[in-house]
Design an enzyme around this catalytic site. Structure first.
Site, PDB file in Angstrom:
ATOM      1  N   HIS A 450       2.885   5.267   3.517  1.00 26.19           N
ATOM      2  CA  HIS A 450       2.257   4.003   3.914  1.00 26.19           C
ATOM      3  C   HIS A 450       2.660   2.856   3.003  1.00 26.19           C
ATOM      4  O   HIS A 450       3.233   3.035   1.930  1.00 26.19           O
ATOM      5  CB  HIS A 450       0.728   4.147   3.948  1.00 26.19           C
ATOM      6  CG  HIS A 450       0.094   4.423   2.612  1.00 26.19           C
ATOM      7  ND1 HIS A 450      -0.251   3.423   1.728  1.00 26.19           N
ATOM      8  CD2 HIS A 450      -0.265   5.596   2.016  1.00 26.19           C
ATOM      9  CE1 HIS A 450      -0.804   3.961   0.647  1.00 26.19           C
ATOM     10  NE2 HIS A 450      -0.814   5.281   0.792  1.00 26.19           N
ATOM     11  N   CYS A 469      -0.799  10.443  -1.481  1.00 23.02           N
ATOM     12  CA  CYS A 469       0.050   9.900  -0.423  1.00 23.02           C
ATOM     13  C   CYS A 469       1.270   9.201  -1.023  1.00 23.02           C
ATOM     14  O   CYS A 469       1.357   8.979  -2.222  1.00 23.02           O
ATOM     15  CB  CYS A 469      -0.740   8.940   0.462  1.00 23.02           C
ATOM     16  SG  CYS A 469      -1.810   9.789   1.648  1.00 23.02           S
TER      17      CYS A 469
END
Length: 548
Positions: A450, A469
């Site tokens: 992301h 992440c």
């Protein structure tokens, strides 16, 4: 009866004309069969009190060839036997240990045979039979280690969740073909991981092995209290200069002040930083100084560990299109038809929030995403913050929802209650922690790629900063490349979709493998070695397993 006797005498004459008696010819194969056969069930086969490594392959190989010897002819070792002995020794450059393949006893046979040849003495039939079995056993064991690795990553704490590949080759058949083609080396090469960096890595290990043997440098630890800039003096400069020269990044030269970080050293330091994935600024900070402490032995150990990791990787990594994230290098590469179309800096999980190693398939992109905050972060960070500041939820552009998605007024919630039957999410926008887009490859870890609103972190050398992440530096370029098959997704449309108040979900027209790996060493296509910091302290455990 006379005809039968004549045939036997003819066979004996043929054997004698080739310098070998009929009895000894029969005995080699017969002894191989005798060594392998047993009247009782057993878990292992021992030859001269040494257990064989690959019992099933040995039994099938010799049974299929009716116990015919493989590595000698007319009482002498074949060229293929010598080639195999050489290849066992060469396994050192794969990061493996030649002694794992019973090299010591194999060497003892070779020495005996060479001494026999020198003295004109015939080799013992029992020795020929036993060595034959040891050589075949070594071949099968080395073949398996080259194809799938020596260490099973699931048996150590590596957290390597990419399924270990199953052997593709039939090793007895492979050896049979290699013997017919008289090419042992070629058969081993067919087992290598099909990445050019593997063969290049072997050459680096060869060079490092030589350096270890020649190394006389004092590897006393270099430590700097504050960054050293060019033009400054420091007591550590002589040792740094010495190591740059040793690493062939700097030639010997005459200097006036040995403690001065001069302009001649500057380019060498920048080159060193580039090779090691650091910011190429020529400033000798703590990270640069720490990497100067890697001795040839340290680097050899690191190279060995990562050659083993390459052997673990499945064939799916060879797909025409895939996304590769090297966690230890803080880098994402998007490859298609062997070309790297995108190469981006990434931020990965920090220590204790480590990004896992696994494979999954990217299937969709979410523009202007909500951030559905994990319960662990809600419990550990958000609830304590709301207790201190009742306006915290609104100030962070968050909202509280029920499990069915209904928005709840934060002021109506008892934030001191033991249970918290709600979800917290951050609304789309510039301050969303996921940034303006996320790339989804569904997996049990809830890890994805992301954007981020903390863009300054991409300038750091140590980019282990997330909760697990992967944050990507230029997400709009990545999105454009992934959507290249759909002409309506122009850069203008992508930018617009990234700045909405509601999510836009775009399903990709194909599923793209995403491979998250952890490589602290590799050699590029030019043979240049690249080393990275072991940010998760994982190398030592693999090295220990390799050395067992």
């Amino acid at each position: 009866m006379q005809v039968k006797i004549f045939r036997i005498l003819s066979i004996v004459f043929i054997f004698i004309s080739h310098g070998l008696s009929a009895q000894s010819y029969d005995e080699v194969s017969e002894l191989i069969r005798f060594r392998i056969e047993s009247d009782e069930p057993r878990d292992k086969i021992e030859i001269r009190n040494v257990s064989l490594l690959t019992i099933e392959d040995i039994i099938r190989f010799y049974t299929d060839r009716t116990f015919e010897k493989a590595w000698s002819a007319n009482g002498f070792l074949t060229e293929e036997a010598y080639e195999l002995r050489f290849e066992i020794k060469q396994a050192e450059f794969d990061g493996l240990i030649p002694e794992d393949y019973n090299l010591a006893i194999i060497e003892s046979f070779f020495l005996t045979f060479e001494e026999n040849k020198k003295n004109g003495v015939q080799n013992e039939v029992g020795d020929l039979a036993d060595l034959d079995i040891f050589l075949s056993d070594a071949y099968f064991h080395l073949a398996k280690n080259l194809e799938i690795g020596k260490v099973d990553p699931s048996k150590i704490g590596e957290d390597w969740e990419i399924s270990r590949k199953a052997p593709v080759h039939d090793y007895p058949q492979l050896l049979e073909e290699a013997l017919v083609e008289k090419s042992i080396r070629k058969s081993f090469e067919s087992l290598y991981p099909q990445f050019s960096i593997y063969k290049k890595g072997r050459e680096v290990i060869r060079e490092l092995t030589a350096k270890v043997k020649e190394d006389t440098l004092n590897w006393k630890k270099i430590k700097v209290d504050k960054a050293i800039h060019v033009g400054e003096t420091n007591s550590q400069i002589p040792r740094i200069r010495e190591r740059l020269i040793y690493g062939e990044l700097l030639e010997k030269y005459t200097f006036q002040d040995e403690k001065l970080y001069d302009s001649i050293m500057l380019d060498a330091v920048k080159n060193f930083q580039g090779i090691n994935g650091l910011e190429i600024d020529g400033v000798i900070g703590s990270q640069t100084a720490e990497l100067f402490n890697d001795s040839p032995q340290d680097r050899l150990d690191k190279a060995r560990v990562n050659m083993e990791r390459l052997r673990w990787l499945p064939d799916t990594v060879k797909n025409a299109e895939f996304i590769l994230v090297n966690i230890a290098n803080f880098q994402l590469d998007y490859l298609k038809n062997l070309d790297t179309l995108i190469s981006e800096r990434v931020i990965v999980g920090k220590k204790y929030h480590e990004t896992p190693i696994f494979m999954a398939e990217m299937s969709y992109i979410v523009f202007s995403p909500y951030w559905n905050i994990p319960y662990s972060i809600t419990r550990g960070e958000i609830i304590p913050s709301v207790r201190k500041n009742p306006n915290y939820i609104a100030s962070k552009n968050m909202e509280v929802v029920t499990t069915s998605g209904k928005v709840v007024d934060p002021s109506t919630i008892d934030w001191n209650a033991k249970s918290f039957p709600y979800l917290v999410r951050q609304k789309p926008g510039e301050w969303n922690s996921l940034g303006l887009v996320k790339f989804m490859f569904p997996n049990k870890h809830n890890v994805y790629i992301h954007d981020t609103n903390a863009r300054s972190l991409f300038a750091l050398d140590d980019r282990a900063r997330s909760h697990g992440c992967i944050r990507i530096n230029n997400p709009q370029d990545f999105a454009k490349t992934l959507l290249a098959n759909d002409p309506k997704w122009t850069m203008e449309k992508i930018e617009s979709a990234m700045h909405q108040n509601q999510e836009t979900v775009v399903t990709l027209d194909r599923k793209i493998p995403v491979v998250l790996v952890y490589l602290t060493f590799w050699a590029d296509s030019k043979g240049e070695a690249h080393f990275r910091d072991d940010i998760y302290d994982r190398d030592a455990e693999v090295l220990e397993a390799l050395n067992k």
